[in-house]
Design a protein around this motif. Structure first.
Motif, PDB file in Angstrom:
ATOM      1  N   THR A 184       0.853  -1.348   0.084  1.00 56.49           N
ATOM      2  CA  THR A 184       0.123   0.143  -0.046  1.00 56.49           C
ATOM      3  C   THR A 184       0.852   1.226  -0.002  1.00 56.49           C
ATOM      4  O   THR A 184       0.459   2.344  -0.862  1.00 56.49           O
ATOM      5  N   ALA A 185       1.901   1.346   0.707  1.00 55.38           N
ATOM      6  CA  ALA A 185       2.742   2.305   0.942  1.00 55.38           C
ATOM      7  C   ALA A 185       3.514   2.604  -0.599  1.00 55.38           C
ATOM      8  O   ALA A 185       3.791   3.571  -0.745  1.00 55.38           O
ATOM      9  N   ILE A 186       3.908   1.493  -0.954  1.00 56.37           N
ATOM     10  CA  ILE A 186       4.808   1.522  -2.194  1.00 56.37           C
ATOM     11  C   ILE A 186       3.822   2.148  -3.421  1.00 56.37           C
ATOM     12  O   ILE A 186       4.477   3.135  -4.063  1.00 56.37           O
ATOM     13  N   ARG A 187       2.674   1.814  -3.563  1.00 54.14           N
ATOM     14  CA  ARG A 187       1.615   1.918  -4.485  1.00 54.14           C
ATOM     15  C   ARG A 187       1.264   3.470  -4.248  1.00 54.14           C
ATOM     16  O   ARG A 187       1.362   4.516  -5.247  1.00 54.14           O
ATOM     17  N   SER A 188       1.120   3.867  -3.038  1.00 52.64           N
ATOM     18  CA  SER A 188       0.860   5.348  -2.984  1.00 52.64           C
ATOM     19  C   SER A 188       2.100   6.242  -3.268  1.00 52.64           C
ATOM     20  O   SER A 188       1.966   7.350  -3.952  1.00 52.64           O
ATOM     21  N   LEU A 189       3.333   5.965  -2.961  1.00 55.31           N
ATOM     22  CA  LEU A 189       4.309   6.552  -3.399  1.00 55.31           C
ATOM     23  C   LEU A 189       4.940   6.484  -4.917  1.00 55.31           C
ATOM     24  O   LEU A 189       5.510   7.422  -5.535  1.00 55.31           O
ATOM     25  N   MET A 190       4.362   5.375  -5.571  1.00 51.58           N
ATOM     26  CA  MET A 190       4.529   5.346  -7.225  1.00 51.58           C
ATOM     27  C   MET A 190       3.745   6.382  -7.642  1.00 51.58           C
ATOM     28  O   MET A 190       3.923   6.902  -8.853  1.00 51.58           O
ATOM     29  N   ALA A 191       2.416   6.807  -7.062  1.00 56.03           N
ATOM     30  CA  ALA A 191       1.720   7.791  -7.649  1.00 56.03           C
ATOM     31  C   ALA A 191       2.388   9.211  -7.622  1.00 56.03           C
ATOM     32  O   ALA A 191       1.839  10.138  -8.204  1.00 56.03           O
TER      33      ALA A 191
END
Length: 636
Positions: free
Chosen positions: A344-351
């Motif tokens: 979840t953290a990785i995907r939010s930072l990918m954005a």
């Protein structure tokens, strides 16, 4: 200690020995710990019909002597804990093993002076500050059972857990920082305790310097209590199977269940998995971003690193404050070598714009880890390429609150790693795929229900106060196996890939919620008669929560009226459980697809939420087939 796994040959040898001679294998692993008395048997009762296991029975120990005391002679001046505050401009705090030992002993004496005794349950509702780690270890030091509640849960959720555990003591703080916001933690506890008559003492840590209500005779400030408390405290001698902690997790019924882990087996499993999965070296600086309120924070934020004599980093903030580069700034600042976070953290930072990552060198990193849910291939590649610069192995770890520690994972740089796959089981873990009738599915390129054959040191022992619930949930569905509730696929190379829950549980940002628990909360709302909740794919959270809701009266006549009702429903869920469980989509409906016997056909609701409306299957057997067309027409 059993030789560290350094090569693929080591792995196969350890796996074989753990399967063929488990008693000898796990005795060797446990040998180097500090024991007051050795065990009489390594393991017993593995999956009896009662669903009970014992590990290192007859042994006496204290886990904090293994986390702290045994390191003092050789690592007394080594950093044990680094605290990085929410505000990047506030100075960080560091504790050596000797300093942490003194603080834990002092906290333990404060507990003793306030009437906490061996076996008492202590609920801890605190922000991610050093005193949270100290509180957990202080409880273990004196033999009290800690139950940490994530400081984002509502007052109702706290009250449920305090009452279920029969806790007479609560540890909290005046408030907490979460990104740009400050939250009044103590007032949430005060609300909760209105329905907890059994609580005798509340110990409050001053963190924000806020004025708070202190109830005379019940509430005391930690700093006042610590003034005259000694910094030495003899560790209580515990039996191997005495409870260490209770951690509440959602199940497929509405009531959260208190998963119980005990002293010796949990200790051995936390240490063994931590060292081998992350391939830990003496000078590593290790950072697990999980809150201690979740099991990941227990095993890999606190106990695992300290048992191994490592340096662990505790972070109060959020990944996007003051900007989306905060994680990477902290890694560079403290020379973090092993980084363990959630998809979840990785995907939010990918954005966020890539500049947020590219502005930092991240050259200290050696190993990357992922936890909480399967990491999708796109996020895996982004993490590997931009954070690990293509040179750091990624361990995608599968495990559960109930397993105590990692079960299936690549061992960093040693065993095969493949995007979106957890990998091979750890030594001592025997996963199987079962079909619906409980027959084992042999061979590769197969999928089925994931179950575990045989016990392992970190296995759940019971659910607090209700062993029958543990038996029914984990050991009754397929006798002779621990049932995980997950579906999995074994690929051509024998690597396991987790493909999601097979029961009524939704995995939101790596945290499990029973659909019944959320439905119970929604149904408390004044407008609502009935609801049904399902999970659906969510770009950031992994799974989102989609709620179908039947109202007391007619459906709202206007969009504005519908919005008011939906906001009210969300407010109710936040009040009952916490923000983390609020529905992402609410669809107001006049009915639900039910069979003639009254069973809700969740399969249909799930397909609608997922947008797979071309394969709904036969709906003619429903009580009112027309309701499906209405739901399809109103899909969010």
């Amino acid at each position: 200690m059993h030789p560290r796994i350094r090569t693929i040959e080591d792995y196969h040898a350890a796996y074989k020995q753990a399967a063929e001679a488990p008693d000898a294998f796990w005795a060797e692993v446990a040998e180097p710990f500090t024991w007051r008395r050795k065990w009489t048997s390594v393991r017993g009762g593995a999956f009896s019909p009662e669903g009970q296991s014992t590990w290192y029975d007859g042994a006496r120990l204290n886990i904090t002597e293994n986390c702290l005391d045994r390191h003092l002679a050789t690592r007394g001046n080594k950093l044990a804990l680094i605290f990085e505050p929410n505000d990047s401009k506030t100075r960080h705090v560091r504790y050596t093993y000797r300093e942490l030992h003194q603080h834990v002993c002092q906290f333990a004496n404060v507990l003793l002076n306030n009437g906490v005794e061996k076996g008492d349950r202590v609920v801890i509702y605190m922000p991610m500050i050093p005193q949270l780690a100290m509180a957990v270890l202080a409880c273990a030091r004196i033999g009290a059972v800690h139950s940490v509640v994530f400081a984002g849960f509502s007052s109702t959720a706290i009250a449920d857990r305090v009452n279920d555990a029969g806790a007479e003591f609560v540890l909290t703080a005046d408030g907490l920082n979460r990104g740009p916001k400050q939250i009044p933690v103590k007032s949430v506890v005060d609300d909760a305790l209105q329905s907890c008559p059994g609580v005798r003492r509340v110990i409050v840590v001053e963190h924000l310097g806020w004025p708070v209500h202190m109830q005379e005779g019940r509430d005391v400030w930690y700093h006042n209590e610590a003034e005259n408390a000694s910094t030495t405290c003899t560790a209580e001698e515990m039996a191997a199977e005495d409870p260490l902690f209770i951690l509440y997790t959602s199940g497929s019924t509405g009531k959260p269940k208190g998963v119980v882990h005990t002293q010796a087996g949990y200790m051995v499993w936390a240490d063994y998995t931590f060292r081998n999965v992350f391939q830990v070296e003496e000078n590593d600086v290790y950072w697990c971003t999980a809150d201690i309120g979740w099991v990941t924070g227990h095993t890999y934020g606190l106990y695992g690193p300290l048992l191994a004599g490592s340096t662990t980093l505790l972070f109060e903030g959020v990944p996007t404050f003051p900007d989306a580069g905060r994680f990477w700034q902290v890694i560079d600042k403290h020379y973090v070598t092993i980084f363990y976070t959630a998809p979840t953290a990785i995907r939010s930072l990918m954005a966020a714009p890539l500049d947020h990552v590219l502005s930092y060198s991240l050259s200290s990193l050696r190993v990357l880890g992922s936890v909480g849910e399967p990491i999708n291939a796109e996020a895996w590649h982004w993490y590997h390429q931009h954070v690990g610069k293509g040179r750091c192995p990624v361990v995608d770890t599968w495990w559960q609150t109930e397993t105590g520690g990692i079960m299936i994972s690549a061992l960093a740089g040693v065993t095969p790693s493949k995007p979106a796959h957890a990998g091979l089981p750890l030594p001592g873990v025997q996963p199987v795929l079962l079909n619906q009738d409980g027959t084992e599915i042999e061979g590769n390129n197969e999928e089925g229900y994931l179950a575990i054959k045989g016990s392992w040191p970190g296995i759940i022992r019971t659910t607090w106060g209700d062993h029958e619930r543990a038996r029914q949930t984990y050991f009754t569905p397929y006798p002779g196996y621990y049932f995980t509730g997950d579906g999995a696929r074994r690929d051509a190379d024998g690597l396991y890939r987790i493909i999601g829950r097979v029961d009524d549980v939704i995995n939101v940002s790596g945290h499990r919620f029973g659909t019944a628990e959320i439905e119970n909360a929604i149904n408390q709302n004044q407008f609502v008669i009935e609801s049904a909740v399902v999970g659906y794919p969510h770009d950031v959270k992994g799974q989102g929560i989609y709620a179908y809701v039947i109202l007391e009266g007619a459906l709202p006549a206007s969009h504005a009226e519908a919005q008011v009702i939906e906001a009210s429903i969300i407010e109710t869920v936040v009040a009952e459980i916490g923000k983390i469980a609020k529905p992402d989509k609410i669809q107001l409906v006049s009915g639900l697809p039910k069979t003639r016997s009254g069973k809700i056909m969740r399969r249909i609701l799930r397909k609608v939420a997922e947008g797979e409306t071309s394969s709904l299957g036969d709906t003619t057997t429903l009580l009112d087939p027309a309701i499906v067309d209405e739901i399809l027409a109103g899909k969010k």
